[in-house]
Design an enzyme around this catalytic site. Structure first.
Site, PDB file in Angstrom:
ATOM      1  N   ARG A 290       0.863  -1.199  -0.097  1.00 43.35           N
ATOM      2  CA  ARG A 290      -0.108  -0.115  -0.026  1.00 43.35           C
ATOM      3  C   ARG A 290       0.651   1.325   0.030  1.00 43.35           C
ATOM      4  NH1 ARG A 290      -4.784  -2.242   4.180  1.00 43.35           N
ATOM      5  NH2 ARG A 290      -6.064  -3.384   2.357  1.00 43.35           N
ATOM      6  N   HIS A 425      -5.861  -0.994  -6.880  1.00 47.81           N
ATOM      7  CA  HIS A 425      -5.275  -2.125  -6.406  1.00 47.81           C
ATOM      8  C   HIS A 425      -4.671  -2.050  -5.069  1.00 47.81           C
ATOM      9  CE1 HIS A 425      -0.959  -1.262  -8.600  1.00 47.81           C
ATOM     10  NE2 HIS A 425      -1.306  -0.101  -7.937  1.00 47.81           N
ATOM     11  N   GLU A 426      -4.452  -2.936  -4.421  1.00 48.43           N
ATOM     12  CA  GLU A 426      -4.207  -3.281  -2.784  1.00 48.43           C
ATOM     13  C   GLU A 426      -5.223  -2.428  -2.018  1.00 48.43           C
ATOM     14  OE1 GLU A 426      -2.020  -5.080  -2.370  1.00 48.43           O
ATOM     15  OE2 GLU A 426      -1.006  -5.022  -4.572  1.00 48.43           O
ATOM     16  N   GLY A 427      -6.516  -2.472  -2.342  1.00 50.11           N
ATOM     17  CA  GLY A 427      -7.360  -1.959  -1.408  1.00 50.11           C
ATOM     18  C   GLY A 427      -7.952  -0.537  -2.167  1.00 50.11           C
TER      19      GLY A 427
END
Length: 567
Positions: A290, A425-427
């Site tokens: 993140r 991406h990654e949340g």
């Protein structure tokens, strides 16, 4: 001046603001000095500009292909990754006992920004491999580190993270991939994974997948998930290990990175740590990723800004406001107020975002209970704020270029497309908002938020003029947060507004920090810092007022609406 990234800004933030050189007094970094730090920055810029940037457009126009048996990628990607591995940068921040150089996180982050700005598609393979290796160094056994991590640090293996599934997406509690224990202590993995970056290619001898799966008999939800090492090829035989490439996803941007659909067909896997703690272990890589995503968003926004600035200074068009002489020569478009508006806004976003990711990295270099808590609180902002606002810098870069910016002959349209993925991406941004408001600012009785606001107020007190609105905004966020805690379910309806407000407050704080670091120093660079700080506090910070008004109102429109009303 380089249009890839700004070495001058990195030097200012690292040495004049964060005092990175002082880290060499710590035992872990005692072998380093300002000279070694500069050497790493020098070689990063050199490799990024020589080996990564030249094929950025080529990789975008010639994305990976799959013929049913193997993936084909332009050869420049493999050559660049080989140079990167041979430079030692992939292991630079690792422990010396594993072949690393124990470079501070803040220097490693600064170095990697060059690669993310030069070629985000190629650099993604290195970022994923580094995160995979970090996780296994923390949670793997000595034998797993020897067999899997050391080859990754040598550049022979690459790594991935396999979380999402076609039916689950970001809802990890719905992961259905299964793992069955074998008599020899290994597991057999069956299921499908979706959106796996770097999931298949011929760039390395092997690919080490970290896979979330549910052991037979494990409870439903995230508490039933375990983490497994599943190599693409068996380390013993070199044969394919039941990891089947089902297809490639074709993306708007980030085209140089393979994005895959993987099927695990009775693949052999090794458990990492203990059963049922898989998501806890995976968060080690997810949180690093993140911050890496936020860093990548800054890098792409920054290079877009530099390209727009150079173009605006070169492009001759129009005449100053009030000049009615049609025979007067045109002026560079940087002289037009609206172009200046876009450039100054972009400067405030990308230089503010850069301060944010470097500040977060330095917290890792000075571990303490306070710094760990502060980093935990900041991580959703580090990921999401640059993904939105540094992407706006790329939007502005297209606008500054005018019609040319919307063509493939200029690179700014690719920067925007590449940066668009970072909000997903990654949340997604929405997930980061729920994490911030639903977890991070409430944990430990709000201690993390309290610590953050204390640091903001302390900085604001040292900058009387611009500090006043920042202090007022910090007090307002504190009051709104306290009010929201009374009804969490209602508060979370508008979590995204909370994330936006908190993010803008944090960036305003970091602009005050830069203002203090530039105090008493002369020259255009420092004048630019003072200008951008004033702009952000006076033009951007006021945005949070309506956001906090919405949160204070207890508005539940988004919860109460009927989807039938959407048409």
């Amino acid at each position: 001046m380089s249009k890839v990234f700004s070495r001058r800004d990195l030097d200012f933030l690292l040495y004049e603001w964060l005092d990175a050189e002082a880290l060499t007094a710590r035992e872990r970094f005692a072998e380093h000095s300002r000279e070694t730090f500069d050497a790493f920055l020098d070689v990063s810029q050199q490799i990024a500009e020589r080996d990564f940037a030249p094929h950025n457009r080529t990789g975008d126009l010639n994305e990976p292909t799959f013929d049913g048996e193997r993936v084909t990628i332009i050869p420049e990607v493999g050559r660049a990754l080989t140079v990167f591995a041979e430079s030692g940068l992939i292991a630079a921040g690792m422990d010396a006992e594993h072949g690393g150089l124990q470079l501070p996180h803040v220097l490693q982050r600064a170095c990697f920004l060059w690669f993310q700005a030069a070629n985000t598609g190629t650099s993604a393979y290195a970022m994923l491999t580094s995160g995979n290796a970090h996780l296994l160094l923390t949670h793997g056994t000595e034998d797993q580190i020897r067999r899997y991590v050391h080859p990754m640090l040598e550049g022979r293996f690459t790594g991935t993270m396999c979380l999402s599934e076609p039916q689950a997406g970001s809802s990890l509690s719905d992961v259905a991939t299964r793992a069955v224990r074998q008599d020899d202590g290994t597991y057999r993995i069956n299921g499908g994974k979706m959106w796996i970056s770097g999931g298949d290619h011929e760039l390395s001898e092997n690919i080490i997948h970290l896979v979330l799966a549910r052991v037979a008999g494990a409870p439903a939800g995230v508490k039933g998930l375990s983490l497994f090492i599943v190599p693409k090829k068996s380390l013993e035989t070199g044969e394919r290990n039941g990891v089947v490439l089902a297809g490639l996803n074709h993306k708007m941007g980030y085209r140089g990175t393979t994005n895959t659909v993987l099927a695990f067909d009775d693949a052999a896997g090794e458990l990492v740590g203990e059963e049922g703690r898989g998501l806890q272990y995976m968060f080690h890589m997810m949180n690093e990723a993140r911050i890496g995503v936020g860093s990548g968003a800054v890098a792409l926004g920054y290079t877009g800004y530099l390209h727009a600035l150079a173009y605006a200074r070169e492009r001759q068009q129009g005449r100053p406001i009030g000049d009615k002489d049609p025979t007067a020569p045109p002026v560079p478009i940087v002289e037009h107020p609206d172009v200046r508006r876009m450039l100054l806004a972009s400067k405030s976003y990308v230089e503010g975002g850069l301060a944010l990711v470097l500040y977060a990295a330095k917290l890792l270099d000075e571990p303490s209970a306070e710094n760990d808590l502060l980093l935990d609180t900041l991580t959703p902002i580090v990921k999401a704020w640059p993904s939105q606002w540094c992407r706006l810098a790329d939007d502005h870069a297209i606008q500054v270029h005018g019609g040319y910016g919307y063509t493939r002959e200029y690179p700014v349209e690719q920067f925007y497309r590449d940066n668009r993925l970072n909000s997903i991406h990654e949340g997604t941004d929405g997930i980061q908002a729920l994490d911030l408001l639903g977890r991070k600012v409430t944990q430990k009785g709000g201690a993390g938020l309290g610590l953050l606001l204390d640091r903001i107020r302390a900085t604001a007190a040292r900058t009387p003029e611009l500090g006043v609105p920042v202090t007022e905004a910090a007090d307002r966020l504190a009051a709104t947060t306290a009010k929201l805690w009374a009804d969490p379910s209602t508060a979370l309806v508008n979590a995204t507004a909370y994330l936006d407000a908190a993010g803008h407050l944090v960036i305003a704080w970091l602009w005050l920090e830069q203002l203090l670091a530039a105090e008493g120093k002369e020259g255009a660079f420092y004048d630019g810092k003072r200008l951008a700080a004033r702009y952000f506090v006076t033009h951007e910070l006021p945005r949070i007022g309506p956001m906090l008004d919405l949160l204070d109102s207890g508005d539940t429109l988004l919860r109460d609406m009927d989807d039938a009303w959407l048409g």
